[in-house]
Design an enzyme around this catalytic site. Structure first.
Site, PDB file in Angstrom:
ATOM      1  N   ASP A  70       0.813  -1.213   0.000  1.00 33.37           N
ATOM      2  CA  ASP A  70       0.000   0.000   0.000  1.00 33.37           C
ATOM      3  C   ASP A  70       0.849   1.268   0.000  1.00 33.37           C
ATOM      4  O   ASP A  70       0.467   2.283  -0.584  1.00 33.37           O
ATOM      5  CB  ASP A  70      -0.927   0.006   1.212  1.00 33.37           C
ATOM      6  CG  ASP A  70      -2.124  -0.916   1.030  1.00 33.37           C
ATOM      7  OD1 ASP A  70      -2.317  -1.422  -0.093  1.00 33.37           O
ATOM      8  OD2 ASP A  70      -2.867  -1.127   2.006  1.00 33.37           O
ATOM      9  N   ASP A 169      -1.709  14.725  21.323  1.00 32.40           N
ATOM     10  CA  ASP A 169      -0.527  14.442  20.511  1.00 32.40           C
ATOM     11  C   ASP A 169      -0.683  14.907  19.070  1.00 32.40           C
ATOM     12  O   ASP A 169       0.306  14.961  18.333  1.00 32.40           O
ATOM     13  CB  ASP A 169      -0.231  12.940  20.515  1.00 32.40           C
ATOM     14  CG  ASP A 169       0.341  12.466  21.843  1.00 32.40           C
ATOM     15  OD1 ASP A 169       0.702  13.325  22.666  1.00 32.40           O
ATOM     16  OD2 ASP A 169       0.423  11.238  22.048  1.00 32.40           O
ATOM     17  N   LEU A 177     -11.063   6.669   1.947  1.00 32.03           N
ATOM     18  CA  LEU A 177     -10.140   5.618   1.524  1.00 32.03           C
ATOM     19  C   LEU A 177      -9.113   5.336   2.611  1.00 32.03           C
ATOM     20  O   LEU A 177      -8.699   4.195   2.822  1.00 32.03           O
ATOM     21  CB  LEU A 177      -9.442   6.021   0.223  1.00 32.03           C
ATOM     22  CG  LEU A 177      -8.571   4.954  -0.442  1.00 32.03           C
ATOM     23  CD1 LEU A 177      -9.430   3.781  -0.920  1.00 32.03           C
ATOM     24  CD2 LEU A 177      -7.787   5.553  -1.611  1.00 32.03           C
ATOM     25  N   ASN A 183      -6.033   6.202  10.666  1.00 28.73           N
ATOM     26  CA  ASN A 183      -7.274   6.583  11.336  1.00 28.73           C
ATOM     27  C   ASN A 183      -7.867   5.418  12.127  1.00 28.73           C
ATOM     28  O   ASN A 183      -8.309   5.584  13.266  1.00 28.73           O
ATOM     29  CB  ASN A 183      -8.278   7.082  10.291  1.00 28.73           C
ATOM     30  CG  ASN A 183      -9.685   7.210  10.841  1.00 28.73           C
ATOM     31  OD1 ASN A 183      -9.986   8.130  11.592  1.00 28.73           O
ATOM     32  ND2 ASN A 183     -10.562   6.282  10.460  1.00 28.73           N
ATOM     33  N   SER A 185      -6.265   2.761  13.278  1.00 29.28           N
ATOM     34  CA  SER A 185      -5.368   2.454  14.396  1.00 29.28           C
ATOM     35  C   SER A 185      -5.583   3.405  15.568  1.00 29.28           C
ATOM     36  O   SER A 185      -5.354   3.041  16.721  1.00 29.28           O
ATOM     37  CB  SER A 185      -3.908   2.523  13.934  1.00 29.28           C
ATOM     38  OG  SER A 185      -3.634   1.547  12.960  1.00 29.28           O
TER      39      SER A 185
END
EC number: 2.7.1.23
Length: 284
Positions: A70, A169, A177, A183, A185
């Protein structure tokens, strides 16, 4: 074969010889170029993310074959985005959420391409701007702390209207997509890949009341941090964001274009990749 299908660019990210995939990639490159020739395609190889250097070659191609995982596809999609060229991934490596085929299925895929039996998926991409510097993101734009210690304050605006201040953080601004990437995780929601929306997901926010937010892509967003920060594009490129300097984000006028098999089913891919309904002990 239609004339516009005759040239395929092959994109391979530069790989160090100590990379465990180096030898496999080197062998695959030669095999892919030979297969393209046998199937009647002209081809050329690009192994750099410098799109300006390869502009003439990029303009010549109908599509780009991305050999790798990817990360390779994301790099190629950003490089070719302004040229409005589609890409398709041939998976080598571990991650293959975006890939169209495995290496052993490439011949059939190319034959389907010649017969126009391939579907073109068009996905929302992000266009960001810091000062005079513009860039595109396929999966996400992340505003992150430069320092390991402390909390980063990020003010968020829709147009000129302030709507939130994130303290933590950092903040992920993801595309649909990209909703299954960083996102996910960070415990952000999965949004159907063909949706027209942004996903704002805070990173380790100081406030327990902050939650991910999904906004329609018709909005123009801007953000500023109270101290110097980093802007990270698809986990592959970084830009400096000075204290109180605005970062503008909007929907790109050009879509992300991926070629996929007609038989590809989005929900089946989710089930297979995320092991939905499977025992937690089952290996991928």
């Amino acid at each position: 074969m239609k004339d516009s299908y005759q040239t395929i660019g092959v994109f391979v990210r530069p790989t160090h010889y100590q990379n465990p995939l180096f030898e496999e990639l080197e062998q695959a490159k030669e095999w892919v170029l030979k297969l393209l020739e046998d199937e009647g395609f002209e081809s050329f190889m690009i192994d750099s993310l410098d799109g300006a250097k390869d502009a003439r070659l990029i303009e010549k191609a109908y599509a780009f074959l991305c050999l790798g995982g990817d990360g390779t596809i994301l790099g190629a999609l950003r490089m070719t985005h302004s040229y409005n060229k589609p890409c398709f991934g041939v998976r080598i490596g571990n991650l293959g959420f975006l890939s169209a085929v495995e290496l052993n299925g490439l011949k059939d895929f190319l034959q389907d391409l010649k017969q126009n039996r391939i579907k073109l998926e068009e996905h929302l991409a992000l266009e960001g701007r810091i000062g005079k510097t513009s860039f595109y993101a396929i999966n996400e734009i992340v505003i992150a702390k430069k320092k390991a210690l402390g909390v980063l304050d990020i003010k968020a605006y829709v147009g000129h209207t302030p709507f939130n201040t994130y303290k933590g953080d950092g903040l992920i601004i993801a595309t649909p997509l990209g909703s299954t990437a960083y996102n996910l995780s960070a415990h952000g929601p999965i949004v159907h890949a063909l949706s027209q929306s942004y996903i704002l997901t805070p990173l380790c926010d100081f406030s327990l009341t902050q939650r991910p937010l999904v906004l329609g892509a018709e909005f123009c967003l801007n953000f500023c941090a109270h101290e110097d920060a980093l802007v990270v594009i698809d986990g592959q490129a970084t830009y400096d964001l000075k204290a109180n300097q605005p970062l503008y984000i909007q929907k790109s006028p050009t879509t992300t274009k991926l070629l996929q098999k007609n038989s590809r089913d989005y929900f089946k891919v989710l089930k297979e990749k995320l092991l939905w309904g499977e025992s937690p002990s089952k290996k991928r």
